[in-house]
Scaffold this motif. Structure first.
Motif, PDB file in Angstrom:
ATOM      1  N   PHE A 310      48.485  51.070  56.609  1.00 19.53           N
ATOM      2  CA  PHE A 310      49.189  50.393  55.504  1.00 19.53           C
ATOM      3  C   PHE A 310      49.260  48.880  55.657  1.00 19.53           C
ATOM      4  N   GLY A 311      48.890  48.389  56.810  1.00 21.85           N
ATOM      5  CA  GLY A 311      48.957  46.946  57.040  1.00 21.85           C
ATOM      6  C   GLY A 311      50.343  46.433  57.325  1.00 21.85           C
ATOM      7  N   LYS A 312      51.331  47.332  57.378  1.00 20.92           N
ATOM      8  CA  LYS A 312      52.698  46.929  57.696  1.00 20.92           C
ATOM      9  C   LYS A 312      53.469  48.149  58.186  1.00 20.92           C
ATOM     10  N   MET A 313      54.643  47.888  58.707  1.00 22.76           N
ATOM     11  CA  MET A 313      55.499  48.957  59.192  1.00 22.76           C
ATOM     12  C   MET A 313      56.340  49.506  58.045  1.00 22.76           C
ATOM     13  N   LEU A 314      56.082  50.726  57.631  1.00 25.61           N
ATOM     14  CA  LEU A 314      56.878  51.354  56.582  1.00 25.61           C
ATOM     15  C   LEU A 314      58.133  52.013  57.161  1.00 25.61           C
ATOM     16  N   VAL A 315      58.003  52.606  58.337  1.00 23.00           N
ATOM     17  CA  VAL A 315      59.113  53.284  58.997  1.00 23.00           C
ATOM     18  C   VAL A 315      59.226  52.749  60.412  1.00 23.00           C
ATOM     19  N   ASP A 316      60.446  52.481  60.843  1.00 23.65           N
ATOM     20  CA  ASP A 316      60.660  52.007  62.203  1.00 23.65           C
ATOM     21  C   ASP A 316      60.048  53.004  63.193  1.00 23.65           C
ATOM     22  N   PRO A 317      59.238  52.530  64.151  1.00 26.33           N
ATOM     23  CA  PRO A 317      58.562  53.458  65.077  1.00 26.33           C
ATOM     24  C   PRO A 317      59.508  54.383  65.819  1.00 26.33           C
ATOM     25  N   GLU A 318      60.693  53.885  66.186  1.00 26.98           N
ATOM     26  CA  GLU A 318      61.638  54.730  66.917  1.00 26.98           C
ATOM     27  C   GLU A 318      62.139  55.878  66.036  1.00 26.98           C
ATOM     28  N   ASN A 319      62.479  55.560  64.767  1.00 27.99           N
ATOM     29  CA  ASN A 319      62.940  56.606  63.845  1.00 27.99           C
ATOM     30  C   ASN A 319      61.823  57.602  63.527  1.00 27.99           C
ATOM     31  N   ALA A 320      60.613  57.073  63.311  1.00 21.24           N
ATOM     32  CA  ALA A 320      59.478  57.950  63.020  1.00 21.24           C
ATOM     33  C   ALA A 320      59.158  58.842  64.214  1.00 21.24           C
ATOM     34  N   ARG A 321      59.293  58.288  65.400  1.00 19.18           N
ATOM     35  CA  ARG A 321      59.030  59.060  66.622  1.00 19.18           C
ATOM     36  C   ARG A 321      59.993  60.243  66.717  1.00 19.18           C
ATOM     37  N   MET A 322      61.284  59.991  66.510  1.00 19.31           N
ATOM     38  CA  MET A 322      62.264  61.064  66.608  1.00 19.31           C
ATOM     39  C   MET A 322      62.094  62.081  65.468  1.00 19.31           C
ATOM     40  N   LEU A 323      61.694  61.595  64.282  1.00 19.53           N
ATOM     41  CA  LEU A 323      61.468  62.500  63.147  1.00 19.53           C
ATOM     42  C   LEU A 323      60.320  63.463  63.443  1.00 19.53           C
ATOM     43  N   LEU A 324      59.193  62.923  63.907  1.00 21.29           N
ATOM     44  CA  LEU A 324      58.043  63.762  64.232  1.00 21.29           C
ATOM     45  C   LEU A 324      58.347  64.690  65.402  1.00 21.29           C
ATOM     46  N   PHE A 325      59.076  64.170  66.360  1.00 21.24           N
ATOM     47  CA  PHE A 325      59.431  64.960  67.530  1.00 21.24           C
ATOM     48  C   PHE A 325      60.305  66.143  67.122  1.00 21.24           C
TER      49      PHE A 325
END
Length: 356
Positions: A310-325
């Motif tokens: 996307f060329g930018k951060m849509l979701v904070d990596p920490e939040n996305a990490r916990m969501l996927l986890f």
């Protein structure tokens, strides 16, 4: 002939595993960096914690959501006996056993009032116990400053073996061993000791008594088993492993605070046991390793993937990490509820339940 072949096969697997574990920190450090060696060190700590909780949950069938309290007791014991806070500085071979013994005593204190509880009620009480310990650590800085409150304890002594400090890099045969490498071998040795202890317990009279109590406590009591003592022993021995891991965490980090011992940590350790294969030692080890390393892999992957797509951060990596986890854990429980590596007995029970 068949027995000899099996023995040779086990010996070959043991030697290969020993070689891999011996060179693992160097391979990982040279390819991925020392930060990943540090992650492996934490994986070993979580293996000890998961094996301790497996005694309580997997063997004895007692749902404990406050196991992190014993981790905290071991960590604070080491910190108070090996830091400028009280200026005591006891050697690690005294502090770690003291922390483990104190954690086992707290396990007995927890086990005594909950002997007649089971299921959800036991989970709620143990959850409260874990939170009480954390709150105590957070507030025992007045009127006498014992734990230094929310500021935590800093400058905790590294492990000293002879004249060697594990907090400093050393040269051995031309190889530079950083602190993360040195602690890796200490953690690995103690993890192996915990694995041996838990394995011996599982195949002892005590282990069989735990299984009997887990399957049917009324029938076990009718057969003459002392349910009270068996439960207390499970809490104490599980807490012992947690106390050892806590002391190692304290010296490895060099700093501890109450934030390190929250409810989320207890839930993570329970997830390691359940998702790995409750009651199965290899499965619990696998669960601890996977649930320690997978989030770190996701942390490194999610950010670059978003930037590339996307060329930018849509979701904070920490939040996305916990969501996927979390999503992965839900899917795992739906698809394979018995765990990643269950024991043959547990896998058969789930298979029969699905048929029924």
């Amino acid at each position: 002939m068949s027995m000899t072949m099996d023995t040779n096969k086990k010996l070959a697997v043991f030697i290969a595993s020993a070689i891999v574990l011996a060179v693992l920190p160097f391979v990982v450090g040279n390819t991925l960096g020392n930060s990943w060696v540090r992650t492996i060190d934490f994986a070993l700590l979580y293996v000890m914690l998961a094996l301790g909780l497996n005694i309580v949950v997997g063997f004895a069938g007692l749902l404990d959501l406050g196991f992190i309290a014993f981790y905290a007791v071991g960590a604070y014991t080491f910190a108070l006996l090996g830091s400028p806070h009280f200026d005591i500085h006891l050697p690690f071979y005294i502090s770690i056993p003291l922390g483990a013994g104190l954690a086992a005593m707290f396990g007995l204190l927890l086990g005594t009032p909950v002997l007649k509880l089971k299921g959800d009620y036991l989970a709620i009480v143990t959850l409260g116990f874990g939170e009480i310990i954390r709150i105590f650590m957070n507030n025992l800085n007045a009127p006498v400053n014992i734990t230094n409150g929310p500021q935590g304890i800093n400058l905790i002594d590294p492990i000293q073996i002879g004249g060697l400090s594990l907090g400093k890099a050393v040269e051995v045969f031309g190889f530079t061993l950083n602190p993360v490498h040195l602690y890796y071998y200490v953690f690995l040795f103690l993890t192996v000791m915990v694995v041996i202890m838990v394995y011996r317990l599982q195949h002892s009279r005590i282990g069989r008594a735990w299984v009997a109590m887990r399957e049917d406590s009324i029938a076990a009591a009718a057969m003459g088993l002392n349910i009270r003592n068996i439960k207390l022993l499970a809490f104490a021995l599980g807490a012992l492993s947690g106390g050892v891991a806590g002391g190692l965490f304290s010296t490895f980090q060099g700093f501890i605070s109450p934030e390190s011992f929250g409810l989320l940590e207890s839930i993570m350790i329970l997830a390691m046991v359940v998702l790995g294969g409750m009651g199965h030692i290899p499965g619990v080890i696998l669960g601890a390793v996977v649930l320690t390393i997978a989030p770190e892999i996701l942390r490194d992957v999610i950010g670059p993937l978003q930037m590339k797509a996307f060329g930018k951060m849509l979701v904070d990596p920490e939040n996305a990490r916990m969501l996927l986890f979390g999503a992965a854990m839900v899917i795992m429980m739906l698809v394979r509820p018995e765990g990643m590596w269950p024991s043959k007995r547990r896998a058969a029970e789930f298979k029969d339940a699905k048929k029924g």
